[in-house]
Design a protein around this motif. Sequence first.
Motif, PDB file in Angstrom:
ATOM      1  N   CYS A  20       0.858  -1.191   0.000  1.00  0.00           N
ATOM      2  CA  CYS A  20       0.000   0.000   0.000  1.00  0.00           C
ATOM      3  C   CYS A  20       0.896   1.243   0.000  1.00  0.00           C
ATOM      4  N   SER A  21       0.495   2.278  -0.730  1.00  0.00           N
ATOM      5  CA  SER A  21       1.277   3.515  -0.682  1.00  0.00           C
ATOM      6  C   SER A  21       1.052   4.212   0.656  1.00  0.00           C
ATOM      7  N   VAL A  22       2.025   5.000   1.065  1.00  0.00           N
ATOM      8  CA  VAL A  22       1.900   5.746   2.309  1.00  0.00           C
ATOM      9  C   VAL A  22       0.737   6.732   2.196  1.00  0.00           C
ATOM     10  N   ALA A  23       0.555   7.344   1.028  1.00  0.00           N
ATOM     11  CA  ALA A  23      -0.564   8.286   0.832  1.00  0.00           C
ATOM     12  C   ALA A  23      -1.904   7.578   1.056  1.00  0.00           C
ATOM     13  N   ALA A  24      -2.048   6.360   0.535  1.00  0.00           N
ATOM     14  CA  ALA A  24      -3.294   5.609   0.726  1.00  0.00           C
ATOM     15  C   ALA A  24      -3.496   5.284   2.205  1.00  0.00           C
ATOM     16  N   ARG A  65       7.290  12.663  -0.605  1.00  0.00           N
ATOM     17  CA  ARG A  65       6.088  12.497  -1.439  1.00  0.00           C
ATOM     18  C   ARG A  65       5.513  11.113  -1.167  1.00  0.00           C
ATOM     19  N   THR A  66       4.470  11.073  -0.350  1.00  0.00           N
ATOM     20  CA  THR A  66       3.950   9.801   0.143  1.00  0.00           C
ATOM     21  C   THR A  66       3.250   8.978  -0.928  1.00  0.00           C
ATOM     22  N   CYS A  67       2.830   9.591  -2.013  1.00  0.00           N
ATOM     23  CA  CYS A  67       2.192   8.813  -3.088  1.00  0.00           C
ATOM     24  C   CYS A  67       3.218   7.978  -3.833  1.00  0.00           C
ATOM     25  N   GLN A  68       4.499   8.281  -3.642  1.00  0.00           N
ATOM     26  CA  GLN A  68       5.576   7.572  -4.330  1.00  0.00           C
ATOM     27  C   GLN A  68       6.289   6.573  -3.430  1.00  0.00           C
ATOM     28  N   MET A  69       5.759   6.362  -2.217  1.00  0.00           N
ATOM     29  CA  MET A  69       6.408   5.480  -1.248  1.00  0.00           C
ATOM     30  C   MET A  69       5.478   4.352  -0.849  1.00  0.00           C
ATOM     31  N   MET A  70       6.027   3.160  -0.720  1.00  0.00           N
ATOM     32  CA  MET A  70       5.259   2.023  -0.236  1.00  0.00           C
ATOM     33  C   MET A  70       5.469   1.888   1.267  1.00  0.00           C
ATOM     34  N   CYS A  71       4.433   1.473   1.960  1.00  0.00           N
ATOM     35  CA  CYS A  71       4.523   1.284   3.404  1.00  0.00           C
ATOM     36  C   CYS A  71       5.483   0.144   3.727  1.00  0.00           C
ATOM     37  N   ALA A  72       6.214   0.313   4.813  1.00  0.00           N
ATOM     38  CA  ALA A  72       7.107  -0.724   5.333  1.00  0.00           C
ATOM     39  C   ALA A  72       6.793  -0.899   6.803  1.00  0.00           C
ATOM     40  N   ALA A  73       6.889  -2.104   7.287  1.00  0.00           N
ATOM     41  CA  ALA A  73       6.584  -2.390   8.687  1.00  0.00           C
ATOM     42  C   ALA A  73       7.396  -1.481   9.601  1.00  0.00           C
ATOM     43  N   GLY A  74       6.729  -0.887  10.586  1.00  0.00           N
ATOM     44  CA  GLY A  74       7.393  -0.026  11.549  1.00  0.00           C
ATOM     45  C   GLY A  74       7.601   1.412  11.108  1.00  0.00           C
ATOM     46  N   MET A  75       7.186   1.751   9.904  1.00  0.00           N
ATOM     47  CA  MET A  75       7.349   3.106   9.384  1.00  0.00           C
ATOM     48  C   MET A  75       6.608   4.109  10.277  1.00  0.00           C
ATOM     49  N   GLU A  76       7.200   5.270  10.483  1.00  0.00           N
ATOM     50  CA  GLU A  76       6.562   6.327  11.276  1.00  0.00           C
ATOM     51  C   GLU A  76       6.280   7.533  10.372  1.00  0.00           C
ATOM     52  N   VAL A  77       5.013   7.916  10.311  1.00  0.00           N
ATOM     53  CA  VAL A  77       4.560   9.013   9.449  1.00  0.00           C
ATOM     54  C   VAL A  77       3.966  10.108  10.325  1.00  0.00           C
ATOM     55  N   VAL A  78       4.383  11.345  10.077  1.00  0.00           N
ATOM     56  CA  VAL A  78       3.832  12.502  10.782  1.00  0.00           C
ATOM     57  C   VAL A  78       3.305  13.456   9.729  1.00  0.00           C
ATOM     58  N   THR A  79       2.026  13.815   9.835  1.00  0.00           N
ATOM     59  CA  THR A  79       1.402  14.698   8.854  1.00  0.00           C
ATOM     60  C   THR A  79       1.032  16.024   9.506  1.00  0.00           C
ATOM     61  N   GLY A  80       0.488  16.915   8.670  1.00  0.00           N
ATOM     62  CA  GLY A  80      -0.053  18.170   9.165  1.00  0.00           C
ATOM     63  C   GLY A  80       0.993  19.137   9.529  1.00  0.00           C
TER      64      GLY A  80
END
Length: 80
Positions: A20-24, A65-80
């Motif tokens: 899954c993409s990070v954006a999704a 650019r999260t639409c260009q990245m695939m999720c990886a286990a343990g990934m940490e995403v901070v938005t906003g």
Amino acid sequence: MSEDISITINGRQVRVTAGCSVAAAIIMASEPCRLSVSGEPRGPLCGMGICMECRATVDSVPHRRTCQMMCAAGMEVVTG
């Protein structure tokens, strides 16, 4: 059969399907990717990395650019 993995989005654990993409994943978590200069929530628009609306901090690296990245286990995403 697809494998589920866990990532963190804004401090909350989210389970997504591997590949899954990070954006999704951000959309599924009901979070904006970023806020505009006027404070409006923004999300992916083009889905191919050109519009830059999907930018977020991923694993401590800002403006990814999260639409260009695939999720990886343990990934940490901070938005906003």
